[in-house]
Scaffold this motif. Sequence first.
Motif, PDB file in Angstrom:
ATOM      1  N   LEU A 178      -3.030  87.028 -15.336  1.00 17.94           N
ATOM      2  CA  LEU A 178      -1.218  87.463 -14.759  1.00 17.94           C
ATOM      3  C   LEU A 178      -0.904  87.085 -13.700  1.00 17.94           C
ATOM      4  CD1 LEU A 178      -2.106  91.085 -16.250  1.00 17.94           C
ATOM      5  CD2 LEU A 178      -0.680  88.728 -18.032  1.00 17.94           C
ATOM      6  N   ARG A 205     -13.321  86.957 -17.669  1.00 15.51           N
ATOM      7  CA  ARG A 205     -12.112  88.048 -18.543  1.00 15.51           C
ATOM      8  C   ARG A 205     -11.286  89.139 -17.712  1.00 15.51           C
ATOM      9  NH1 ARG A 205     -17.131  87.475 -21.450  1.00 15.51           N
ATOM     10  NH2 ARG A 205     -17.312  87.495 -23.417  1.00 15.51           N
ATOM     11  N   ASP A 206     -10.882  88.329 -16.473  1.00 19.73           N
ATOM     12  CA  ASP A 206      -9.982  88.619 -15.349  1.00 19.73           C
ATOM     13  C   ASP A 206      -8.435  88.356 -15.700  1.00 19.73           C
ATOM     14  OD1 ASP A 206      -8.851  88.993 -12.656  1.00 19.73           O
ATOM     15  OD2 ASP A 206      -9.653  87.638 -11.824  1.00 19.73           O
ATOM     16  N   ALA A 207      -8.222  89.535 -15.936  1.00 16.11           N
ATOM     17  CA  ALA A 207      -6.325  90.348 -16.754  1.00 16.11           C
ATOM     18  C   ALA A 207      -5.979  89.406 -14.842  1.00 16.11           C
ATOM     19  CB  ALA A 207      -6.592  90.899 -16.888  1.00 16.11           C
ATOM     20  N   ASP A 208      -6.136  90.542 -13.791  1.00 15.19           N
ATOM     21  CA  ASP A 208      -5.308  90.493 -13.217  1.00 15.19           C
ATOM     22  C   ASP A 208      -5.251  89.081 -12.795  1.00 15.19           C
ATOM     23  OD1 ASP A 208      -4.585  93.188 -13.178  1.00 15.19           O
ATOM     24  OD2 ASP A 208      -6.374  93.550 -11.939  1.00 15.19           O
ATOM     25  N   PRO A 214     -10.499  91.630 -21.261  1.00 19.32           N
ATOM     26  CA  PRO A 214     -11.455  92.762 -21.253  1.00 19.32           C
ATOM     27  C   PRO A 214     -12.178  92.888 -22.271  1.00 19.32           C
ATOM     28  CG  PRO A 214      -9.548  93.403 -20.236  1.00 19.32           C
ATOM     29  CD  PRO A 214      -9.309  92.844 -20.979  1.00 19.32           C
ATOM     30  N   THR A 259      -2.387  91.395 -22.586  1.00 15.40           N
ATOM     31  CA  THR A 259      -3.739  90.435 -22.061  1.00 15.40           C
ATOM     32  C   THR A 259      -5.084  91.865 -21.817  1.00 15.40           C
ATOM     33  OG1 THR A 259      -2.234  88.487 -20.597  1.00 15.40           O
ATOM     34  CG2 THR A 259      -4.450  89.206 -19.818  1.00 15.40           C
ATOM     35  N   ARG A 260      -3.581  92.959 -21.170  1.00 18.92           N
ATOM     36  CA  ARG A 260      -4.968  93.759 -20.527  1.00 18.92           C
ATOM     37  C   ARG A 260      -5.496  94.638 -21.656  1.00 18.92           C
ATOM     38  NH1 ARG A 260      -0.691  94.889 -15.883  1.00 18.92           N
ATOM     39  NH2 ARG A 260      -1.862  93.997 -14.074  1.00 18.92           N
ATOM     40  N   SER A 261      -5.349  94.447 -23.288  1.00 22.19           N
ATOM     41  CA  SER A 261      -5.474  95.329 -24.109  1.00 22.19           C
ATOM     42  C   SER A 261      -6.869  93.710 -24.666  1.00 22.19           C
ATOM     43  CB  SER A 261      -4.681  95.744 -24.939  1.00 22.19           C
ATOM     44  OG  SER A 261      -4.162  94.285 -25.413  1.00 22.19           O
ATOM     45  N   ALA A 283       1.418  91.319 -19.635  1.00 20.54           N
ATOM     46  CA  ALA A 283       0.731  92.131 -18.891  1.00 20.54           C
ATOM     47  C   ALA A 283      -0.124  92.855 -19.954  1.00 20.54           C
ATOM     48  CB  ALA A 283       1.198  92.350 -18.017  1.00 20.54           C
ATOM     49  N   GLU A 284       0.951  93.490 -20.813  1.00 16.05           N
ATOM     50  CA  GLU A 284       0.205  95.057 -21.992  1.00 16.05           C
ATOM     51  C   GLU A 284      -0.639  93.833 -22.795  1.00 16.05           C
ATOM     52  OE1 GLU A 284       2.516  97.471 -24.898  1.00 16.05           O
ATOM     53  OE2 GLU A 284       3.448  97.227 -24.004  1.00 16.05           O
ATOM     54  N   THR A 286     -10.663  82.070 -14.675  1.00 15.97           N
ATOM     55  CA  THR A 286     -10.218  84.188 -15.486  1.00 15.97           C
ATOM     56  C   THR A 286     -10.167  84.004 -17.351  1.00 15.97           C
ATOM     57  OG1 THR A 286      -7.520  83.485 -16.321  1.00 15.97           O
ATOM     58  CG2 THR A 286      -7.827  83.680 -13.370  1.00 15.97           C
TER      59      THR A 286
END
Length: 134
Positions: free
Chosen positions: A31, A25-28, A63, A58-60, A55-56, A21
């Motif tokens: 997570l 670059r697979d945030a979901d 990707p 990682t998603r920032s 999550a906040e 992941t």
Amino acid sequence: MNTDAADIEAIEDVVATVERTQRARDADGFLSLFHPDALWTTGHGKVLVGLDAIAEFTRSVLPAAEWDGEVTYEVVHTQFLRPDVAAVKVRQVYRSAEGESEGVPLYVMTRRDDGAWLLHVCQNTQVHVGEHRR
């Protein structure tokens, strides 16, 4: 303490999924590996408490992460603290045209009732060049 080979394999699969992941670059996907009450400390010391904070963050960052090489994760030691709790030492290596950098994460993983292992408490530590490693 007796350890089940299936548990060791499942733990290694989680670490392999972390690698996969991160590379994608697979945030979901990343997570999905965390316990809802997880605690994560990044390699630069940022403390993230709970899956929402992880999550906040990682998603920032994931990707848009930029590296021109590859990253690998290798389980180097697994120690069961209880049958459903394991401390997992990982060797993380980033390789690029500029050379290698290394991290040495520690993952405390817990096993759910369905047998799935999740990242519960994680500390990612960057190795500085010239430091002694064991």
